[in-house]
Design a protein around this motif. Sequence first.
Motif, mmCIF file in Angstrom:
data_model
loop_
_atom_site.group_PDB
_atom_site.id
_atom_site.type_symbol
_atom_site.label_atom_id
_atom_site.label_comp_id
_atom_site.label_asym_id
_atom_site.label_seq_id
_atom_site.Cartn_x
_atom_site.Cartn_y
_atom_site.Cartn_z
ATOM 1 N N UNK A 28 2.132 57.883 -35.921
ATOM 2 C CA UNK A 28 2.271 58.505 -34.597
ATOM 3 C C UNK A 28 2.465 57.430 -33.545
ATOM 4 N N UNK A 29 3.402 57.649 -32.630
ATOM 5 C CA UNK A 29 3.635 56.695 -31.547
ATOM 6 C C UNK A 29 2.475 56.755 -30.563
ATOM 7 N N UNK A 30 1.995 55.598 -30.183
ATOM 8 C CA UNK A 30 0.903 55.533 -29.225
ATOM 9 C C UNK A 30 1.439 55.701 -27.815
ATOM 10 N N UNK A 31 0.699 56.414 -27.021
ATOM 11 C CA UNK A 31 1.095 56.660 -25.645
ATOM 12 C C UNK A 31 0.932 55.382 -24.820
ATOM 13 N N UNK A 32 1.950 55.077 -24.019
ATOM 14 C CA UNK A 32 1.915 53.905 -23.163
ATOM 15 C C UNK A 32 1.278 54.282 -21.833
ATOM 16 N N UNK A 33 0.297 53.478 -21.425
ATOM 17 C CA UNK A 33 -0.389 53.694 -20.152
ATOM 18 C C UNK A 33 -0.410 52.365 -19.398
ATOM 19 N N UNK A 34 -0.176 52.420 -18.104
ATOM 20 C CA UNK A 34 -0.242 51.215 -17.276
ATOM 21 C C UNK A 34 -1.581 51.180 -16.550
ATOM 22 N N UNK A 35 -2.199 50.001 -16.577
ATOM 23 C CA UNK A 35 -3.449 49.774 -15.861
ATOM 24 C C UNK A 35 -3.245 48.624 -14.886
ATOM 25 N N UNK A 36 -3.768 48.781 -13.677
ATOM 26 C CA UNK A 36 -3.711 47.729 -12.672
ATOM 27 C C UNK A 36 -5.059 47.052 -12.555
ATOM 28 N N UNK A 37 -5.047 45.715 -12.537
ATOM 29 C CA UNK A 37 -6.263 44.945 -12.294
ATOM 30 C C UNK A 37 -6.351 44.715 -10.801
ATOM 31 N N UNK A 38 -7.367 45.303 -10.176
ATOM 32 C CA UNK A 38 -7.563 45.117 -8.740
ATOM 33 C C UNK A 38 -8.607 44.033 -8.507
ATOM 34 N N UNK A 39 -8.284 43.140 -7.602
ATOM 35 C CA UNK A 39 -9.068 41.953 -7.281
ATOM 36 C C UNK A 39 -9.604 42.108 -5.867
ATOM 37 N N UNK A 40 -10.832 41.635 -5.654
ATOM 38 C CA UNK A 40 -11.420 41.674 -4.310
ATOM 39 C C UNK A 40 -12.275 40.424 -4.128
ATOM 40 N N UNK A 41 -12.191 39.802 -2.948
ATOM 41 C CA UNK A 41 -12.972 38.600 -2.660
ATOM 42 C C UNK A 41 -13.075 38.412 -1.154
ATOM 43 N N UNK A 42 -13.991 37.546 -0.775
ATOM 44 C CA UNK A 42 -14.108 37.111 0.606
ATOM 45 C C UNK A 42 -13.464 35.731 0.680
ATOM 46 N N UNK A 43 -12.434 35.599 1.517
ATOM 47 C CA UNK A 43 -11.714 34.336 1.638
ATOM 48 C C UNK A 43 -12.139 33.599 2.903
ATOM 49 N N UNK A 121 -5.691 40.626 2.819
ATOM 50 C CA UNK A 121 -6.344 41.451 1.794
ATOM 51 C C UNK A 121 -7.858 41.222 1.764
ATOM 52 N N UNK A 122 -8.341 40.291 2.572
ATOM 53 C CA UNK A 122 -9.743 39.872 2.562
ATOM 54 C C UNK A 122 -10.713 41.054 2.485
ATOM 55 N N UNK A 123 -11.614 41.000 1.499
ATOM 56 C CA UNK A 123 -12.681 41.990 1.287
ATOM 57 C C UNK A 123 -12.167 43.396 1.010
ATOM 58 N N UNK A 124 -10.924 43.512 0.496
ATOM 59 C CA UNK A 124 -10.369 44.802 0.087
ATOM 60 C C UNK A 124 -9.802 44.655 -1.321
ATOM 61 N N UNK A 125 -9.831 45.741 -2.090
ATOM 62 C CA UNK A 125 -9.241 45.716 -3.421
ATOM 63 C C UNK A 125 -7.720 45.715 -3.311
ATOM 64 N N UNK A 126 -7.084 44.860 -4.128
ATOM 65 C CA UNK A 126 -5.630 44.780 -4.186
ATOM 66 C C UNK A 126 -5.230 44.572 -5.650
ATOM 67 N N UNK A 127 -4.215 45.303 -6.090
ATOM 68 C CA UNK A 127 -3.743 45.142 -7.460
ATOM 69 C C UNK A 127 -3.039 43.791 -7.585
ATOM 70 N N UNK A 128 -3.564 42.958 -8.488
ATOM 71 C CA UNK A 128 -3.036 41.612 -8.691
ATOM 72 C C UNK A 128 -2.035 41.566 -9.850
ATOM 73 N N UNK A 129 -2.208 42.451 -10.842
ATOM 74 C CA UNK A 129 -1.326 42.481 -12.010
ATOM 75 C C UNK A 129 -1.443 43.845 -12.681
ATOM 76 N N UNK A 130 -0.397 44.229 -13.403
ATOM 77 C CA UNK A 130 -0.442 45.461 -14.190
ATOM 78 C C UNK A 130 -0.223 45.122 -15.661
ATOM 79 N N UNK A 131 -0.880 45.899 -16.508
ATOM 80 C CA UNK A 131 -0.754 45.761 -17.955
ATOM 81 C C UNK A 131 -0.216 47.070 -18.518
ATOM 82 N N UNK A 132 0.708 46.956 -19.473
ATOM 83 C CA UNK A 132 1.222 48.124 -20.183
ATOM 84 C C UNK A 132 0.482 48.172 -21.514
#
Length: 191
Positions: A28-43, A121-132
């Motif tokens: 069976x073919x596996x379903x492809x799902x995209x996930x975003x890694x969200x990063x947050x920091x104080x700069x 983006x300081x102190x807010x979540x932002x998507x830094x990369x996506x994974x399939x």
Amino acid sequence: MMVKVHSYSNAWPKRAVPERSTGSDTCERLKMVKFGLQFKATLENVTNVRPLGDDFRWFLKLKCGNCGEIPEKWQYVTLVESVPLKGGRGSASMVQKCKLCARENSIDILGDTITPYNTEDNERFKTMVQFECRGLEPIDFQPQAGFAAQGAETGTPFPEVNLLEKDWTDYDEKAKESVGIYEVTHKFIKC
């Protein structure tokens, strides 16, 4: 000899087409799902926090979508590694067989989605990369060495930023002030 020709719509009875199995067999073919890694920091006086180079290692904990198994060890994926998928369906950054259920799963870094974390983006979540992902779900991320940043006002490069301790500090000689990245945290979202 004369051959009688019948039109397709009237002459041939419809045959039942077997339904495709929806079980968890390995074909069976596996379903492809995209996930975003969200990063947050104080700069502090820095901007353009980003992974440096295609060999940057994204350290992840990955959960098998079939049986829920989560290996104890951190695993990493990079843009420079590419493994062919079974059946000639392309390639991925990592292909692994689950130790518990033996299903083959894969994860691929979408290189064109990598974006820096900036002062705005300081102190807010932002998507830094996506994974399939096929058959896997990233559930944890461990930032380590390999990040880079630059002085917010001076552009001074900081090419060796290690975020393993979730905090990093240095000094910007041009601006005569301390710089830092603090309280690094993350979360994953479905894209």
